[in-house]
Design an enzyme around this catalytic site. Structure first.
Site, PDB file in Angstrom:
ATOM      1  CD  GLN A  39      -0.449 -21.053  -8.109  1.00  0.00           C
ATOM      2  OE1 GLN A  39      -1.709 -21.749  -7.711  1.00  0.00           O
ATOM      3  NE2 GLN A  39      -0.957 -19.716  -7.697  1.00  0.00           N
ATOM      4  CG  ASN A  40      -0.013 -27.347  -7.707  1.00  0.00           C
ATOM      5  OD1 ASN A  40       0.247 -27.284  -6.161  1.00  0.00           O
ATOM      6  ND2 ASN A  40      -0.910 -26.127  -8.151  1.00  0.00           N
ATOM      7  CD  GLN A  41       6.023 -25.096 -12.349  1.00  0.00           C
ATOM      8  OE1 GLN A  41       7.107 -24.960 -12.542  1.00  0.00           O
ATOM      9  NE2 GLN A  41       4.454 -24.346 -12.320  1.00  0.00           N
ATOM     10  CB  SER A  62       8.854 -25.945  -0.943  1.00  0.00           C
ATOM     11  OG  SER A  62       7.129 -25.918  -0.986  1.00  0.00           O
ATOM     12  NE  ARG A 110       4.436 -30.108   0.942  1.00  0.00           N
ATOM     13  CZ  ARG A 110       3.275 -29.151   0.681  1.00  0.00           C
ATOM     14  NH1 ARG A 110       2.027 -29.427   1.257  1.00  0.00           N
ATOM     15  NH2 ARG A 110       3.261 -27.865  -0.443  1.00  0.00           N
ATOM     16  CD  GLU A 129      -1.017  -9.707   8.572  1.00  0.00           C
ATOM     17  OE1 GLU A 129       0.554  -9.266   9.136  1.00  0.00           O
ATOM     18  OE2 GLU A 129      -2.134  -9.374   7.765  1.00  0.00           O
TER      19      GLU A 129
HETATM   20  C1  LIG Z   1       0.399 -15.492   4.686  1.00  0.00           C
HETATM   21  C2  LIG Z   1      -0.040 -15.427   3.614  1.00  0.00           C
HETATM   22  O1  LIG Z   1      -0.072 -14.768   2.614  1.00  0.00           O
HETATM   23  S1  LIG Z   1      -1.159 -16.665   3.012  1.00  0.00           S
HETATM   24  C3  LIG Z   1      -1.200 -17.244   1.592  1.00  0.00           C
HETATM   25  C4  LIG Z   1      -0.827 -17.616   0.403  1.00  0.00           C
HETATM   26  N1  LIG Z   1      -0.886 -16.977  -0.314  1.00  0.00           N
HETATM   27  C5  LIG Z   1      -1.998 -17.869  -1.364  1.00  0.00           C
HETATM   28  O2  LIG Z   1      -3.289 -18.134  -0.954  1.00  0.00           O
HETATM   29  C6  LIG Z   1      -1.999 -17.202  -2.688  1.00  0.00           C
HETATM   30  C7  LIG Z   1      -2.024 -18.207  -4.320  1.00  0.00           C
HETATM   31  N2  LIG Z   1      -1.372 -19.295  -3.539  1.00  0.00           N
HETATM   32  C8  LIG Z   1      -0.654 -18.994  -4.071  1.00  0.00           C
HETATM   33  O3  LIG Z   1       0.596 -18.845  -4.308  1.00  0.00           O
HETATM   34  C9  LIG Z   1       0.443 -20.683  -3.991  1.00  0.00           C
HETATM   35  O4  LIG Z   1      -0.545 -21.563  -4.587  1.00  0.00           O
HETATM   36  C10 LIG Z   1       0.910 -21.211  -2.648  1.00  0.00           C
HETATM   37  C11 LIG Z   1       1.925 -20.078  -1.588  1.00  0.00           C
HETATM   38  C12 LIG Z   1      -0.351 -21.784  -1.365  1.00  0.00           C
HETATM   39  C13 LIG Z   1       1.667 -22.303  -2.898  1.00  0.00           C
HETATM   40  O5  LIG Z   1       2.916 -22.562  -3.973  1.00  0.00           O
HETATM   41  P1  LIG Z   1       3.363 -23.439  -4.349  1.00  0.00           P
HETATM   42  O6  LIG Z   1       4.310 -23.278  -5.101  1.00  0.00           O
HETATM   43  O7  LIG Z   1       2.169 -23.702  -5.306  1.00  0.00           O
HETATM   44  O8  LIG Z   1       3.803 -24.249  -3.739  1.00  0.00           O
HETATM   45  P2  LIG Z   1       4.665 -25.491  -3.935  1.00  0.00           P
HETATM   46  O9  LIG Z   1       4.803 -26.355  -5.321  1.00  0.00           O
HETATM   47  O10 LIG Z   1       5.962 -26.506  -2.929  1.00  0.00           O
HETATM   48  O11 LIG Z   1       3.599 -27.073  -3.055  1.00  0.00           O
HETATM   49  C14 LIG Z   1       2.096 -27.740  -3.274  1.00  0.00           C
HETATM   50  C15 LIG Z   1       1.976 -28.324  -4.568  1.00  0.00           C
HETATM   51  O12 LIG Z   1       3.153 -29.089  -5.251  1.00  0.00           O
HETATM   52  C16 LIG Z   1       3.508 -30.207  -4.811  1.00  0.00           C
HETATM   53  N3  LIG Z   1       4.923 -30.287  -5.457  1.00  0.00           N
HETATM   54  C17 LIG Z   1       5.965 -29.727  -4.834  1.00  0.00           C
HETATM   55  N4  LIG Z   1       7.273 -29.740  -5.904  1.00  0.00           N
HETATM   56  C18 LIG Z   1       6.888 -30.396  -6.596  1.00  0.00           C
HETATM   57  C19 LIG Z   1       7.761 -30.414  -7.938  1.00  0.00           C
HETATM   58  N5  LIG Z   1       8.744 -30.139  -8.405  1.00  0.00           N
HETATM   59  N6  LIG Z   1       6.548 -30.923  -8.719  1.00  0.00           N
HETATM   60  C20 LIG Z   1       5.115 -31.020  -8.628  1.00  0.00           C
HETATM   61  N7  LIG Z   1       5.118 -30.925  -7.517  1.00  0.00           N
HETATM   62  C21 LIG Z   1       5.027 -31.203  -6.822  1.00  0.00           C
HETATM   63  C22 LIG Z   1       3.831 -30.489  -3.903  1.00  0.00           C
HETATM   64  O13 LIG Z   1       3.569 -31.710  -3.242  1.00  0.00           O
HETATM   65  C23 LIG Z   1       2.127 -29.976  -3.393  1.00  0.00           C
HETATM   66  O14 LIG Z   1       1.085 -30.182  -3.584  1.00  0.00           O
HETATM   67  P3  LIG Z   1      -0.286 -31.163  -2.640  1.00  0.00           P
HETATM   68  O15 LIG Z   1      -0.224 -29.872  -1.336  1.00  0.00           O
HETATM   69  O16 LIG Z   1      -1.087 -30.012  -3.466  1.00  0.00           O
HETATM   70  O17 LIG Z   1      -0.134 -32.029  -1.895  1.00  0.00           O
END
Ligand SMILES: CC(=O)SCCNC(=O)CCNC(=O)[C@H](O)C(C)(C)COP(=O)(O)OP(=O)(O)OC[C@H]1O[C@@H](n2cnc3c(N)ncnc32)[C@H](O)[C@@H]1OP(=O)(O)O
Length: 422
Positions: free
Chosen positions: A261-263, A267, A301, A289
């Site tokens: 996550q957070n990488q 996205s 975003r 949903e």
């Molecule tokens: C319909 C549904 O299913 S809703 C349910 C969604 N799923 C969940 O809640 C399950 C648990 N959570 C997750 O699976 C994940 O945390 C998600 C899907 C919500 C987000 O996925 P991630 O891969 O962490 O997202 P991503 O990395 O693209 O963006 C998150 C953060 O990382 C930051 N980020 C993006 N790219 C990078 C990078 N290359 N390096 C460091 N940080 C980055 C973003 O700015 C963002 O920061 P912020 O939102 O805190 O300001």
């Protein structure tokens, strides 16, 4: 519960740990922040398995380890504890039997068998389905660990290319129930939905039309020609009929495992799904949903960046007809919005929000007339959206409720714009 008995309670989110395991040779090749991929992590939720209080009774020093071979997701279960309460009056909770209902029965408890499985994964496991996208990141290098975000690497199209030395490829594969072996594979990965999505539940396998995109890290074993695949996360979508002859794709589940996550992987997965659906003539729009807040942000975003990349800000119609306007201008505005929305297949409410955010971004707050027009434009939509609730209020109450909603909507828009375009 008496104090004595309370000692025998464990928090099920802490007691359960998960780990993605790869062959030691591949693990040795990971450095610094990339090592997160193989470190244990805890679930966020266990209430669907162990009950709403997320507690397990009857053990001290309880440790439930569920390990996954990082490609095939075949599982290894180990349950250990320092002591177990043996009293017929207050029996200890059954752990394996409880978990058994949620995982496929082919897990092992043998360390040797699991080691063999992990080895086998390296040479035999390939993602199931059709490859629908990839991107490239720089591998972390030896030496001092860099902070969050520094390992971001280079995106595809910059210096690193697929298969380059020092590059890590991430690949996405689309599968359905018709993909050979995918049903069994899905039974192993669906546990993550319960453990990480609030209110998440398993999909019905007898619903035929489910579509999935899975995301993998693809690593080259050092000094070898072998590439290994490691599960990162997945998304599931379901097509619903949309009048007269199209489908509305509903995104149902979306998960990126904590070590990833957070990488930026979420996205990438979302934007791949988005471009895949844009390329399909039978898809009218993408809806979501019950989105979790973190997912809503991710979607906002990405959708905002997408619209900007398509040149919407340069479109002469972009800010025409905002706020109270005469009928002809209003009709032109509606026609323009509807055309763009259909072209990009974005759901109505989401599209309205995105446009409002972009208009806010371009708004000259020093210009009172423009600002007032913008406020009325947003409030008119909020009024329509909350009509049932608002129509039961007195005019004063309504005005106040609308003002408050407007303020909080704007605050949220500013937060999202800041993290999207900082
Ligand atoms: C319909 C549904 O299913 S809703 C349910 C969604 N799923 C969940 O809640 C399950 C648990 N959570 C997750 O699976 C994940 O945390 C998600 C899907 C919500 C987000 O996925 P991630 O891969 O962490 O997202 P991503 O990395 O693209 O963006 C998150 C953060 O990382 C930051 N980020 C993006 N790219 C990078 C990078 N290359 N390096 C460091 N940080 C980055 C973003 O700015 C963002 O920061 P912020 O939102 O805190 O300001």
């Amino acid at each position: 519960m008496s104090e004595d008995l309370a000692e025998w309670l464990s928090d099920s989110n802490e007691a359960l740990s998960l780990q993605l395991v790869r062959d030691p040779e591949d693990e040795d090749a990971l450095h610094n922040q990339d090592q997160r991929a193989v470190e244990p992590f805890h679930p966020t939720f266990t209430y669907p398995i162990f009950g709403e209080h997320e507690k397990i009774f009857g053990y001290k020093g309880l440790d439930i380890q569920l390990k996954f071979a990082s490609g095939s997701l075949r599982q290894h279960l180990s349950i250990t504890y320092d002591s177990k309460l043996n009293s017929p009056a207050t029996p200890s909770d059954e752990i394996e039997g409880t978990l058994y209902k949620f995982i496929p029965p082919d897990y092992t408890k043998s360390d040797i068998d699991f080691k063999k499985q992990v080895e086998k994964d390296s040479t035999e496991f390939k993602p199931l389905g059709e490859k629908v996208g990839f991107y490239v990141r720089a591998a972390a290098t030896k030496g001092k660990s860099k902070g969050k975000g520094k390992g971001k690497g280079k995106e595809n199209g910059e210096e690193l290319k697929e298969g380059d030395e020092g590059a890590v490829d991430f690949e996405m594969y689309k599968a359905t129930w018709n993909t050979p072996g995918f049903r069994e594979y899905h039974r192993r990965m669906q546990l993550f939905i319960l453990l990480f999505i609030e209110g998440g539940s398993y999909v019905h396998e007898d619903e035929d039309s489910w579509e999935f995109i899975t995301l993998y890290e693809k690593r080259k074993r050092p000094e070898s020609d072998l590439y290994t695949y490691h599960f990162v996360g997945y998304v599931s979508v379901y097509p619903f009929w949309c009048y007269p002859d199209q489908v509305r794709l509903r995104l149902s589940q979306f998960v990126i495992l904590p070590p990833y996550q957070n990488q930026g992987h979420g996205s990438k997965l979302y934007s791949t799904l988005f471009s895949e659906m844009l390329s399909r003539p039978e898809v009218a729009e993408l809806t979501v949903e019950d989105p979790a807040e973190a997912f809503e942000d991710l979607r906002d975003r990405n959708d905002l960046r997408f619209l900007v990349s398509q040149g919407i800000l340069e479109d002469p119609s972009f800010s025409k007809g905002i706020g109270p306007s005469d009928e002809i201008i209003r009709a032109e505005r509606v026609k323009w919005e509807s055309g763009i929305r259909k072209k990009y297949k974005i759901a109505q409410r989401q599209f309205d929000r995105l446009l409002e955010m972009l208009l806010l971004r371009e708004l000259n707050v020093m210009n009172e007339v423009e600002t007032r027009r913008y406020r009325l434009h947003v409030k008119a939509r909020l009024y329509r959206f909350n009509y049932e609730m608002l129509s039961q209020m007195t005019p004063e109450e309504r005005k106040e409720a609308l003002s408050k909603t407007y303020e909080s909507v704007i605050e949220d828009y500013e937060r999202i714009l800041e993290m999207t375009f900082h």
